[in-house]
Design a protein around this motif. Structure first.
Motif, short mmCIF file in Angstrom:
data_model
loop_
_atom_site.label_atom_id
_atom_site.label_comp_id
_atom_site.label_asym_id
_atom_site.label_seq_id
_atom_site.Cartn_x
_atom_site.Cartn_y
_atom_site.Cartn_z
N UNK A 76 -62.39 17.91 2.64
CA UNK A 76 -62.65 16.64 1.84
C UNK A 76 -61.07 16.71 1.68
N UNK A 77 -60.61 17.90 0.47
CA UNK A 77 -59.70 17.31 -0.47
C UNK A 77 -58.01 17.16 0.59
N UNK A 78 -57.89 18.03 1.56
CA UNK A 78 -56.54 18.37 2.52
C UNK A 78 -57.36 16.85 3.00
N UNK A 79 -58.08 16.71 3.56
CA UNK A 79 -57.79 14.75 3.67
C UNK A 79 -57.22 14.04 2.91
N UNK A 80 -58.04 13.77 1.36
CA UNK A 80 -57.01 12.84 0.56
C UNK A 80 -56.31 12.80 0.10
N UNK A 137 -53.13 15.03 1.72
CA UNK A 137 -52.41 14.36 2.95
C UNK A 137 -52.17 12.66 2.55
N UNK A 138 -53.63 12.03 2.61
CA UNK A 138 -53.79 10.41 2.44
C UNK A 138 -52.65 9.53 1.31
N UNK A 139 -53.49 10.89 0.18
CA UNK A 139 -52.23 10.26 -1.03
C UNK A 139 -52.97 9.73 -1.92
N UNK A 140 -54.65 9.86 -1.89
CA UNK A 140 -55.44 9.34 -3.15
C UNK A 140 -56.37 10.55 -3.91
N UNK A 141 -56.88 10.12 -5.36
CA UNK A 141 -57.73 11.42 -6.22
C UNK A 141 -58.98 11.86 -4.59
N UNK A 168 -62.84 15.81 -6.98
CA UNK A 168 -62.76 16.05 -8.68
C UNK A 168 -63.28 14.79 -9.13
N UNK A 169 -63.61 13.89 -8.93
CA UNK A 169 -63.99 12.65 -9.70
C UNK A 169 -65.93 12.40 -9.97
N UNK A 228 -62.19 10.60 10.09
CA UNK A 228 -61.74 9.74 10.52
C UNK A 228 -61.40 8.53 10.01
N UNK A 229 -62.11 7.51 9.51
CA UNK A 229 -62.50 6.55 8.96
C UNK A 229 -61.72 6.24 7.89
N UNK A 230 -61.36 7.21 6.55
CA UNK A 230 -60.37 7.19 5.24
C UNK A 230 -59.63 7.03 5.56
#
Length: 204
Positions: A43-47, A49-53, A57-58, A103-105
């Motif tokens: 999930x961290x890798x995906x986020x 790549x997408x450019x979101x926090x 970490x939240x 994928x949806x995100x």
């Protein structure tokens, strides 16, 4: 995906990471590191790549659940190992959920379907790759003889197709997740393997 299902998937993945630490004779710190990165690495890798926090970490749950899984593996790893056939069922469910949600995100953030499918697979198997690299094992993603990444790719592709057909939300997520889950369970049940190059019999 509901937070409860999300944390359940994280727990199962974290448990597999902590058990890998036990098998590698790591101390409790090493077990916790493997548990954390196995659970949230994809999930961290995906986020990133997408450019979101990254969500990891939240929300404190993403940290506390791997710690709980580490504690269980630390004190009761023989019992957990004996229960692994049942744990693998939940692992397959987590694989299906994570590939669909990943994928949806990615699609929601405007990525093209092929890139979204790639990130869906990363979400599902990325933590396992990090676990294998840190523990000195060949990553499953590079040697998918037990069909782990393939079900994730199938589920991610189904999610992208449904999204293109304007089928979204819970129905799309559940459909894609069930497809990946079913394929993974069938692969385990019948011993399906990805083919090697012609003339190659397998690793030594």
């Amino acid at each position: 995906m509901s937070p409860l299902l999300d944390l359940a998937g994280i727990f199962v993945f974290a448990l597999s990471g902590a058990l890998q630490g036990v098998r590698k004779r790591l101390d409790v710190v090493g077990m916790a590191v493997l548990a954390f990165f196995t659970a949230v690495g994809g999930g961290v890798m995906r986020d990133l790549f997408i450019g979101v926090q990254p969500a990891a970490f939240r929300d404190m749950g993403y940290l506390l659940v791997p710690i709980a899984a580490t504690a269980i593996a630390f004190f009761w790893h023989p019992h957990v190992e004996r229960a692994m056939p049942g744990v693998l069922i939940f692992d397959a469910a987590g694989l299906g959920l994570f590939c669909a949600v990943g994928t949806a995100k990615a699609l929601h953030h405007g990525l093209a379907p092929p890139h979204a499918v790639f990130l869906g697979v990363c979400t599902a198997v990325g933590g396992g790759v990090i676990r294998d690299v840190l523990s000195g094992e060949r990553p499953t993603l590079l040697y998918d003889r037990q069909l782990y990444a393939v079900p994730a790719m199938l589920g991610s592709t189904a999610m992208a197709v449904l999204y293109a057909l304007d089928v979204r939300g819970f129905v799309a997520t559940l459909s894609a997740a069930v497809l990946a889950f079913t394929f993974r369970i069938l692969a385990m049940r019948y011993g399906w393997r990805a083919p090697l190059a012609r003339g190659i019999s397998g690793p030594r």
